[in-house]
Enzyme design. Structure first.
Site, short mmCIF file in Angstrom:
data_model
loop_
_atom_site.label_atom_id
_atom_site.label_comp_id
_atom_site.label_asym_id
_atom_site.label_seq_id
_atom_site.Cartn_x
_atom_site.Cartn_y
_atom_site.Cartn_z
N TYR A 135 0.81 -1.22 0.00
CA TYR A 135 0.00 0.00 0.00
C TYR A 135 0.84 1.27 0.00
CZ TYR A 135 -4.57 -2.18 0.69
OH TYR A 135 -5.74 -2.86 0.52
N LYS A 187 4.07 -14.60 3.82
CA LYS A 187 4.41 -15.46 2.68
C LYS A 187 5.93 -15.53 2.63
CE LYS A 187 3.01 -17.90 -0.91
NZ LYS A 187 1.98 -18.97 -0.96
N ASP A 220 -1.93 -18.23 2.19
CA ASP A 220 -2.94 -19.07 1.51
C ASP A 220 -3.50 -20.13 2.47
OD1 ASP A 220 -0.41 -20.21 1.48
OD2 ASP A 220 -0.53 -20.99 -0.56
N ASP A 244 -5.84 -6.91 4.27
CA ASP A 244 -7.02 -6.44 3.54
C ASP A 244 -7.85 -7.64 3.09
OD1 ASP A 244 -8.71 -4.64 2.11
OD2 ASP A 244 -7.72 -5.30 0.28
N ASP A 248 -11.71 -9.47 4.93
CA ASP A 248 -13.01 -9.64 4.26
C ASP A 248 -13.51 -11.06 4.47
OD1 ASP A 248 -13.07 -7.02 3.31
OD2 ASP A 248 -13.76 -7.62 1.31
C1 IPM Z 1 -10.39 -1.64 3.68
C2 IPM Z 1 -10.71 -1.19 2.28
C3 IPM Z 1 -9.63 -0.21 1.83
C4 IPM Z 1 -8.32 -0.94 1.85
C5 IPM Z 1 -9.89 0.43 0.46
C6 IPM Z 1 -11.26 1.07 0.38
C7 IPM Z 1 -8.82 1.42 0.11
O1 IPM Z 1 -10.83 -2.26 1.42
O2 IPM Z 1 -10.40 -0.80 4.59
O3 IPM Z 1 -10.14 -2.83 3.88
O4 IPM Z 1 -7.94 -1.56 0.85
O5 IPM Z 1 -7.64 -0.88 2.87
MN MN Z 2 -10.64 -4.17 2.38
#
Ligand code: IPM
Ligand code: MN
Length: 350
Positions: A135, A187, A220, A244, A248
């Protein structure tokens, strides 16, 4: 007297921010916590109207706050990347909010897609490094737009950046005192520079924490275990990009975006709290979106400000509401309650 900045943002951001701050306010009143809020008009609408994303004057003000609450950023008429990079990532980087804390906790009464797993199995925290890795924005193009094009995006790991992140994770694991296990998700077998440093620092800092059990999980395999054996995890520490992705997945196993909260922290200065979900433009103003994730983030803000009791009350009220079975479905428009009513129920539950 705390000074809290509000960035309600785009889409359903303002609606969930309202409920989050309603519950925050109710908990603060009970605990005698004094605060004032300053609202910032930042987001897609401002950008479309004025061309400004995050004015420097706002950024400077944010630096001086005790905490920031962000609803959601993202606008259908704005090209993807402008608001994300210009607001969310800019605040994370400029304020050096180097920890992204994302609890993965399945509340009783919440359905998980994982068969045969329950609240006792899904209760861990992901500590995502928040200012480096892939990032960092370092890279570039050569011969862009031609068949000879080269694109480079660098993964930056610094000793300092990894050290402060893993140290935070060790401290958190100790404080949490669950199974006292910290897992490095990396990794190191392929990223033999970037994650070699990561692993070495993880081990080196670990010497200061003989009471904490160290585990290694390649990224992974981590996704596999999060699905197959989530009960193995206590605290996971990982780099920005992997964090990130796996958060999710974490949000899904804890019941979805309706419940997943997060905090962007600099333990030495300020912090920004936000639900993980986005701005869900099609639900804007409908009073149908689930505010639980947003309220959870406000609970994390109380914790960060040093009010663990108030934070625990918010969490318990959310947990009790979910366990009661009153909310039939966590999805927007299917809760059987409005956004506002869910906020009221949590506030009353305090
Ligand atoms: C998160 C989001 C952000 C990220 C995006 C919106 C830039 O996906 O907070 O996880 O990638 O960090
Ligand atoms: Mn995210």
């Amino acid at each position: 007297m705390y000074k809290i900045g509000l960035i309600p943002g785009d889409g359903i951001g303002p609606e969930v921010t309202r409920e989050a701050m309603k519950v925050f306010g109710a908990a603060a009143a009970q605990e005698g916590i004094k605060y004032e809020t300053v609202e910032y008009d930042v987001g897609g609408d401002r950008y479309l109207a004025t061309g400004e994303v995050l004015p420097d004057s706002v950024l400077e003000e944010l630096r001086g706050l005790d905490a920031i609450y962000l609803g959601a950023i993202g606008h259908p008429d704005v090209k993807p990347g402008i608001l994300e990079k210009g607001i969310l990532l800019k605040v994370r980087f400029e304020l050096d909010l180097y920890i992204n804390l994302r609890p993965v906790k399945l509340y009783p009464g919440v359905p998980t897609p994982l068969k045969d797993k329950g609240p006792e199995d899904i209760d861990f925290i992901i500590v995502r490094e928040n200012t480096e890795g892939l990032y960092s924005g370092i890279g570039g193009f050569l011969k862009r737009g031609t068949r000879d094009e080269v694109a480079i995006q660098e993964m930056i790991n610094t000793y300092k950046g990894v050290e402060r992140c893993v140290r935070y994770a060790y401290e958190l694991t100790r404080k949490r005192n669950k199974t006292n296990t910290l897992t490095s998700c990396d990794k190191a077998n392929v990223l033999t520079y970037a994650h070699d440093l990561w692993r070495r620092v993880f081990d080196e800092v670990g010497e200061d924490y003989p009471d904490i059990k160290k585990e290694y999980a390649i990224v992974d395999a981590t996704t596999m275990w999060m699905v197959k054996n989530p009960e193995w995890f206590d605290v996971i520490v990982t780099c920005n990009m992997f964090g990130d992705i796996i958060t999710d997945l974490g949000a899904m196993i804890q019941g979805g975006m309706g419940v997943a909260a997060s905090g962007n922290l600099n333990p030495e200065s300020t912090a920004m709290f936000e639900p993980i979900h986005g701005s869900a433009p099609r639900y804007t103003g409908k009073n149908q979106i689930n505010p639980i994730a947003a309220v959870g983030a406000a609970g994390m803000m109380l914790d960060h400000l040093g009010h663990a009791d108030a934070a625990a009350k918010v969490e318990k009220s959310i947990s009790d509401l979910l366990a009661s079975g009153k909310i039939k479905d966590l999805g927007a428009g299917r809760m059987g309650y409005t956004t506002e009513e869910v906020g009221d129920l949590i506030a009353e539950g305090l």
